[in-house]
Design a protein around this motif. Structure first.
Motif, mmCIF file in Angstrom:
data_model
loop_
_atom_site.group_PDB
_atom_site.id
_atom_site.type_symbol
_atom_site.label_atom_id
_atom_site.label_comp_id
_atom_site.label_asym_id
_atom_site.label_seq_id
_atom_site.Cartn_x
_atom_site.Cartn_y
_atom_site.Cartn_z
ATOM 1 N N CYS A 16 0.806 -1.226 0.000
ATOM 2 C CA CYS A 16 0.000 0.000 0.000
ATOM 3 C C CYS A 16 0.837 1.273 0.000
ATOM 4 O O CYS A 16 0.278 2.373 -0.097
ATOM 5 N N ILE A 17 2.159 1.158 0.141
ATOM 6 C CA ILE A 17 3.001 2.361 0.149
ATOM 7 C C ILE A 17 2.812 3.109 -1.173
ATOM 8 O O ILE A 17 2.842 2.520 -2.248
ATOM 9 N N GLY A 18 2.579 4.404 -1.064
ATOM 10 C CA GLY A 18 2.329 5.243 -2.231
ATOM 11 C C GLY A 18 0.863 5.325 -2.619
ATOM 12 O O GLY A 18 0.498 6.070 -3.517
ATOM 13 N N SER A 19 0.009 4.563 -1.910
ATOM 14 C CA SER A 19 -1.428 4.549 -2.206
ATOM 15 C C SER A 19 -2.221 5.201 -1.081
ATOM 16 O O SER A 19 -1.735 5.352 0.040
ATOM 17 N N ARG A 20 -3.465 5.539 -1.391
ATOM 18 C CA ARG A 20 -4.366 6.105 -0.383
ATOM 19 C C ARG A 20 -4.807 4.989 0.555
ATOM 20 O O ARG A 20 -5.049 3.854 0.139
ATOM 21 N N ILE A 21 -4.884 5.334 1.836
ATOM 22 C CA ILE A 21 -5.307 4.371 2.845
ATOM 23 C C ILE A 21 -6.161 5.092 3.883
ATOM 24 O O ILE A 21 -5.919 6.260 4.207
ATOM 25 N N LEU A 78 -7.213 -0.835 9.125
ATOM 26 C CA LEU A 78 -6.670 -0.208 7.920
ATOM 27 C C LEU A 78 -7.538 -0.616 6.741
ATOM 28 O O LEU A 78 -7.882 -1.791 6.602
ATOM 29 N N VAL A 79 -7.866 0.361 5.880
ATOM 30 C CA VAL A 79 -8.663 0.078 4.687
ATOM 31 C C VAL A 79 -7.895 0.586 3.470
ATOM 32 O O VAL A 79 -7.969 1.763 3.124
ATOM 33 N N PRO A 80 -7.123 -0.300 2.820
ATOM 34 C CA PRO A 80 -6.394 0.116 1.621
ATOM 35 C C PRO A 80 -7.368 0.597 0.548
ATOM 36 O O PRO A 80 -8.380 -0.064 0.268
ATOM 37 N N GLY A 81 -7.092 1.759 -0.027
ATOM 38 C CA GLY A 81 -7.965 2.307 -1.061
ATOM 39 C C GLY A 81 -9.262 2.879 -0.539
ATOM 40 O O GLY A 81 -10.120 3.299 -1.316
ATOM 41 N N GLY A 82 -9.434 2.923 0.783
ATOM 42 C CA GLY A 82 -10.658 3.453 1.372
ATOM 43 C C GLY A 82 -10.824 4.932 1.078
ATOM 44 O O GLY A 82 -9.869 5.633 0.766
#
Length: 88
Positions: A16-21, A78-82
């Motif tokens: 998830c590094i570099g992505s919205r979380i 934690l919600v990756p892409g949430g």
């Protein structure tokens, strides 16, 4: 698990590094930002952050932050892409 590949929790966070979380804390706060780093204790650094503080059921106080450090002991989920607590 049968037949599927396993992924460890820290591996998922690393992806998830570099992505919205979306990070839900144990308190009445939630954070939405870009994950830039974390450690083995799941302390996290987020950039371009919106902090949501619950002030009443369904009502949030929003604060914009350029960067924040979250203590892993206080993270509940934690919600990756949430997209945060205000999305339907």
């Amino acid at each position: 698990m049968s037949g599927g590949s396993q992924i460890l929790p820290l591996e998922l966070i690393d992806r998830c590094i570099g992505s919205r979380i979306w990070v839900v804390m144990k308190s009445e706060r939630e954070f939405l930002g870009t994950l830039t780093g974390f450690d083995d204790y799941v302390n996290m650094v987020l950039e371009d952050v919106t902090e949501f503080e619950a002030i009443a059921p369904g009502q949030w106080r929003k604060t914009q932050l350029s960067q924040t450090l979250l203590n892993g002991n206080n993270i509940a989920m934690l919600v990756p892409g949430g997209t945060g607590p205000e999305s339907p």
